[in-house]
Design a protein around this motif. Structure first.
Motif, PDB file in Angstrom:
ATOM      1  N   GLY A  12      22.724  45.277  44.618  1.00  0.00           N
ATOM      2  CA  GLY A  12      24.029  45.677  44.095  1.00  0.00           C
ATOM      3  C   GLY A  12      24.159  47.183  43.954  1.00  0.00           C
ATOM      4  O   GLY A  12      24.957  47.676  43.169  1.00  0.00           O
ATOM      5  N   LEU A  38      21.995  38.148  43.411  1.00  0.00           N
ATOM      6  CA  LEU A  38      23.245  38.663  43.987  1.00  0.00           C
ATOM      7  C   LEU A  38      23.370  38.181  45.442  1.00  0.00           C
ATOM      8  O   LEU A  38      24.386  37.609  45.825  1.00  0.00           O
ATOM      9  N   GLN A  75      33.147  44.943  37.895  1.00  0.00           N
ATOM     10  CA  GLN A  75      32.626  44.273  39.088  1.00  0.00           C
ATOM     11  C   GLN A  75      31.214  44.769  39.413  1.00  0.00           C
ATOM     12  O   GLN A  75      30.313  43.968  39.667  1.00  0.00           O
ATOM     13  N   PHE A  81      27.721  49.497  48.159  1.00  0.00           N
ATOM     14  CA  PHE A  81      28.903  48.655  48.297  1.00  0.00           C
ATOM     15  C   PHE A  81      29.520  48.904  49.665  1.00  0.00           C
ATOM     16  O   PHE A  81      29.637  50.039  50.118  1.00  0.00           O
ATOM     17  N   SER A  84      33.634  36.298  41.644  1.00  0.00           N
ATOM     18  CA  SER A  84      32.805  36.152  42.832  1.00  0.00           C
ATOM     19  C   SER A  84      32.382  37.546  43.269  1.00  0.00           C
ATOM     20  O   SER A  84      33.089  38.518  43.032  1.00  0.00           O
ATOM     21  N   SER A  85      31.233  37.619  43.890  1.00  0.00           N
ATOM     22  CA  SER A  85      30.735  38.923  44.329  1.00  0.00           C
ATOM     23  C   SER A  85      31.481  39.353  45.582  1.00  0.00           C
ATOM     24  O   SER A  85      31.972  38.519  46.332  1.00  0.00           O
ATOM     25  N   SER A  86      31.511  40.644  45.795  1.00  0.00           N
ATOM     26  CA  SER A  86      32.178  41.157  46.984  1.00  0.00           C
ATOM     27  C   SER A  86      31.493  40.614  48.231  1.00  0.00           C
ATOM     28  O   SER A  86      30.276  40.664  48.355  1.00  0.00           O
ATOM     29  N   ARG A 142      28.781  29.598  38.922  1.00  0.00           N
ATOM     30  CA  ARG A 142      29.341  30.936  38.749  1.00  0.00           C
ATOM     31  C   ARG A 142      30.851  30.834  38.491  1.00  0.00           C
ATOM     32  O   ARG A 142      31.383  31.418  37.536  1.00  0.00           O
ATOM     33  N   GLY A 176      21.999  41.303  40.725  1.00  0.00           N
ATOM     34  CA  GLY A 176      21.005  41.913  41.607  1.00  0.00           C
ATOM     35  C   GLY A 176      19.652  42.025  40.925  1.00  0.00           C
ATOM     36  O   GLY A 176      18.608  41.736  41.523  1.00  0.00           O
ATOM     37  N   TRP A 187      28.552  43.600  36.900  1.00  0.00           N
ATOM     38  CA  TRP A 187      28.238  42.188  37.116  1.00  0.00           C
ATOM     39  C   TRP A 187      27.338  42.009  38.332  1.00  0.00           C
ATOM     40  O   TRP A 187      26.337  41.289  38.306  1.00  0.00           O
ATOM     41  N   GLU A 188      27.678  42.691  39.418  1.00  0.00           N
ATOM     42  CA  GLU A 188      26.884  42.537  40.644  1.00  0.00           C
ATOM     43  C   GLU A 188      25.479  43.097  40.456  1.00  0.00           C
ATOM     44  O   GLU A 188      24.503  42.529  40.950  1.00  0.00           O
ATOM     45  N   ARG A 189      25.351  44.211  39.700  1.00  0.00           N
ATOM     46  CA  ARG A 189      24.010  44.769  39.474  1.00  0.00           C
ATOM     47  C   ARG A 189      23.179  43.849  38.571  1.00  0.00           C
ATOM     48  O   ARG A 189      21.976  43.720  38.730  1.00  0.00           O
TER      49      ARG A 189
END
Lengths: 384, 376
Positions: A118, A54, A41, A121, A86-88, A79, A49, A44-46
């Motif tokens: 990202g 992001l 997770q 958190f 999906s992103s947090s 996406r 980002g 992926w988010e970074r």
């Protein structure tokens, strides 16, 4: 009336689709829609980002791409259709808009850029053992002492608290006024002494949820967002923000597509008219949801508030997610039964279907149960 | 993407709503029910004067060349005002069908003025709701045709001077190819109508065609090529029927919401009870989802790609086939005893929506058709 996306938006879609094709981490296998691996997770988010995508709902000023409502919708659709997680939502679509609207300059500068990259958190400190649907009944106490608040209490159902650097938290700063008026909105560093996290394993077999115990936790007074006692207003603002992706239409299309592929590959299921009917009925429901969602998007993209049609999006969207996962589990039969911890070599068509079915029971509970959504809507409709 | 209506469409909707709610409503419905064919000739002329009968017809045939969305706006208003006059069966379906056949102006003459009524005879006993299932046959004889077969539940046939009949000029009983369309004078020898009222209003007839002799000019469009225009016209009529159902569903939602506010039991409005509130909310959500489907199908039914049209229309009818029953059933339940009487309009909307579930293809038929039509 024109139900097609403009040529510009279609070009934008092609750009996003191409990027997703090259960048979605497919070695993990198809997404089963459960965020369970921290490193996957975060990586992926970074990656998003670094691309500047992001915080895709944010303006450029705060580190987002500054997209239109329609572009944001298209991005989230592509996406999902690419099978990417999906992103947090906690930093991006919950805290972010609150800070932009109610935060001071120092708070915006400190907290928003790392969310967009990202790098930091967040988790949400809302529910308590005795304050679930009746959230305003929360008891976690924050007492002002010189330059800090002393926080004592307990939060529960705190998603990914064990991953989080920070928690935005509703606390009671005044017990002597009507319950909604005594609440404040605090930002708490999760490494502060006095915070203890205990895991809660959910029926999908994963650890997403936690209890968070706060004992004499010292929170700098500058971490108060907005005015003291104004936390309920911020909490409500947060819940009404960004209605255009709440239905999860594209994620449901992705999962229904996976199910259809699995059925097509099965010599018995593919010939069963009852199965064909079931898939058709699910897709028809999804089309109705999609166009209701697009009606809301149309309003939002014209700068109007979401219409009353949007109120049903969460209810219908979660019911449909659950119905699709139920079909995945039932049609998968024995192939859906393996209870995966990580990476076992099983039939990928129905992999994780059973866990997903279990996981999604929470979807009609979190973010305000569907029954609470109906109470709110009934109040609007009846005005008794 | 833009979901807003044009200025002309807003005016059309406004005048249709004004007519249906102020000029029609439950009282007019009740006075129309005893009339022959459930159609008041004065009202039909009025609808013609508004120009609504000309909407489904192309401009070069004296029509207005209206879009499916224009027609849906009118139908939604008619459904809300429980207008009995057969706008979908008597104007939209035959008007679109003749247009799609490229029928000449002579054939269309009088339609827009409301002088001549038409009905489309396609369904047959055992045709399983599928317009391709056509056992009625037209044999070429001399320089004309001889028609034999049976048609079932032909809406508006008792009011129609001319029937548009689908009949097979070649091929087997259930294939799309080989179907032709014929204009048949309802008074022709060998045409036997058995008329009856249908649930919820409107008159239909079962028709027996026994060696009906037709001249060659009775053929509409090209021989063997009748299925494509028939299917497309039925799709347009289906969308219009969905819009009409949406109007009725919305009326039931409004009435039920009002009733929950004024009806008191246990010393309080029954709308204060959560079990009832949640049902009302579920009705509301279904009305909104249905509205999305009506808008979507009103636009997509005009797609040049038949698969897009079929999927959109079948999705809409399959959805509303279920949601309309749900809304109607909840409305009756929440009204309690008065809901099951003929004294209140609620029960009449209920019957109309029950019939809508079956007309123009049931949910089961449209789910089958949707499943059998892959996205292009």
């Amino acid at each position: 009336m024109n139900l097609d996306f403009s040529p510009e938006d279609q070009a934008f879609r092609a750009e996003i689709r191409a990027w997703m094709r090259d960048n979605v981490p497919l070695q993990e296998g198809p997404s089963i829609g459960i965020p369970s691996h921290r490193e996957t997770q975060f990586a992926w988010e970074r990656k998003l980002g670094a691309k500047g995508w992001l915080a895709y709902t944010w303006t450029k000023e705060y580190g987002g791409p500054g997209w239109t409502a329609t572009q944001r919708y298209i991005f989230d659709t592509e996406r999902a259709l690419a099978g990417a997680p999906s992103s947090s939502p906690f930093g991006l679509s919950m805290l972010g808009p609150v800070l932009m609207h109610y935060g001071n300059e120092a708070q915006k500068r400190r907290y928003l850029p790392p969310i967009a990259r990202g790098e930091e958190f967040w988790c949400q400190g809302y529910s308590e053992p005795a304050a679930g649907s009746d959230l305003a009944g929360l008891k976690t106490r924050a007492t002002r002492e010189a330059d800090h608040y002393l926080v004592n209490g307990q939060k529960i159902w705190t998603t990914q608290a064990h991953w989080a650097n920070f928690m935005f938290c509703l606390v009671r700063t005044n017990p002597d006024v009507p319950k909604q008026q005594g609440i404040s909105f605090l930002l708490i560093d999760m490494s502060t002494p006095g915070i203890e996290i205990r895991p809660i394993t959910t029926i999908d077999g994963h650890h997403h949820l936690n209890e968070v115990f706060l004992t004499n936790v010292r929170v700098p007074a500058e971490n108060l967002v907005g005015e003291e006692g104004n936390g309920w207003t911020l909490a409500k603002y947060l819940l009404t923000h960004e209605r255009t992706s709440i239905a999860g239409v594209a994620d449901s299309y992705y999962q229904l597509g996976r199910l259809r592929e699995a059925v097509d590959a099965d010599p018995v299921l593919v010939r069963d008219p009852a199965v064909a009917r079931r898939l058709a009925a699910l897709e028809v429901d999804l089309i109705a949801l999609e166009y209701t969602n697009l009606r809301t998007l149309d309003r939002v993209s014209k700068g109007q508030p979401p219409g009353s049609e949007s109120s049903g999006l969460k209810i219908k969207g979660t019911e449909l997610q659950q119905a699709i996962s139920e079909a995945q589990m039932e049609l998968g039969g024995l192939s859906a039964l393996p209870w995966l911890s990580a990476g076992e070599d099983v039939d990928p068509a129905f992999a994780g279907a059973t866990q997903r079915y279990n996981f999604l029971r929470a979807s009609s509970i979190y973010g305000g149960t569907n029954e609470i959504q109906k109470n709110v809507l009934a109040k609007l409709l009846l005005q008794l | 993407m833009d979901f807003s209506y044009s200025q002309e469409q807003k005016m059309l909707r406004e005048s249709a709503t004004r007519f249906a709610l102020k000029g029609y409503g439950f009282e007019r419905y009740k006075t129309t029910l005893p009339l022959p064919g459930h159609c008041d000739p004065a009202l039909w002329s009025q609808i013609a004067e508004f120009g609504w009968l000309g909407l489904p017809l192309p401009e070069d045939a004296g029509g207005l060349g209206g879009s499916a969305l224009d027609i849906s706006l009118i139908c939604e208003a008619l459904g809300g005002g429980m207008v009995l006059e057969p706008y979908v069966a008597g104007a939209v379906l035959p008007g679109r069908l003749l247009s799609f056949c490229g029928a000449d102006a002579g054939r269309l003459a009088g339609l827009a003025e409301g002088k001549a009524q038409l009905a489309v005879a396609w369904a047959e006993p055992g045709s399983a709701e599928d317009p391709a299932c056509c056992a009625t046959r037209a044999q070429a004889e001399g320089d004309g045709y001889v028609l034999s077969g049976r048609k079932q539940c032909v809406l508006n046939a008792p009011n129609a001077a001319t029937l548009i009949v689908s009949a097979r000029t070649s091929g087997s009983d259930s294939e799309p190819g080989g179907i032709s369309l014929f204009a048949v004078d309802a008074g022709s020898s060998g045409v036997e109508l058995k008329p009856y009222p249908v649930m919820g209003g409107g008159y239909a007839a079962d028709i027996r065609l026994d060696r009906v002799r037709l001249e060659a000019t009775a053929l509409i469009g090209a021989a063997d090529a009748g299925f494509a225009p028939l299917e497309a016209a039925l799709d347009h009529a289906t969308v219009a029927a969905c819009a009409q159902a949406l109007g009725a569903m919305n009326a039931l939602l409004e009435r039920t919401g009002n009733y929950l506010k004024v009806r008191k039991q246990f010393g309080t409005p029954i709308g204060s009870f959560q079990a009832l509130q949640h049902r009302l909310v579920e009705m509301f959500v279904e009305v909104e989802q249905s509205r999305s489907m009506v808008v979507m199908s009103s636009v997509r039914v005009e797609s040049a790609e038949p698969a897009v049209r079929r999927r959109a229309v079948s999705a809409a009818k399959a959805y509303l086939g279920q949601s309309s029953k749900f809304v109607a059933q909840q409305a009756v339940q929440l009204h309690g005893g008065i809901g099951v009487t003929e004294e209140l309009d609620v029960g009449h909307y209920f019957r109309q929506l029950s019939a809508f579930g079956t007309l123009y293809g049931s949910r089961e038929y449209h789910l089958r058709r949707f499943a059998a039509t892959p996205a292009p």
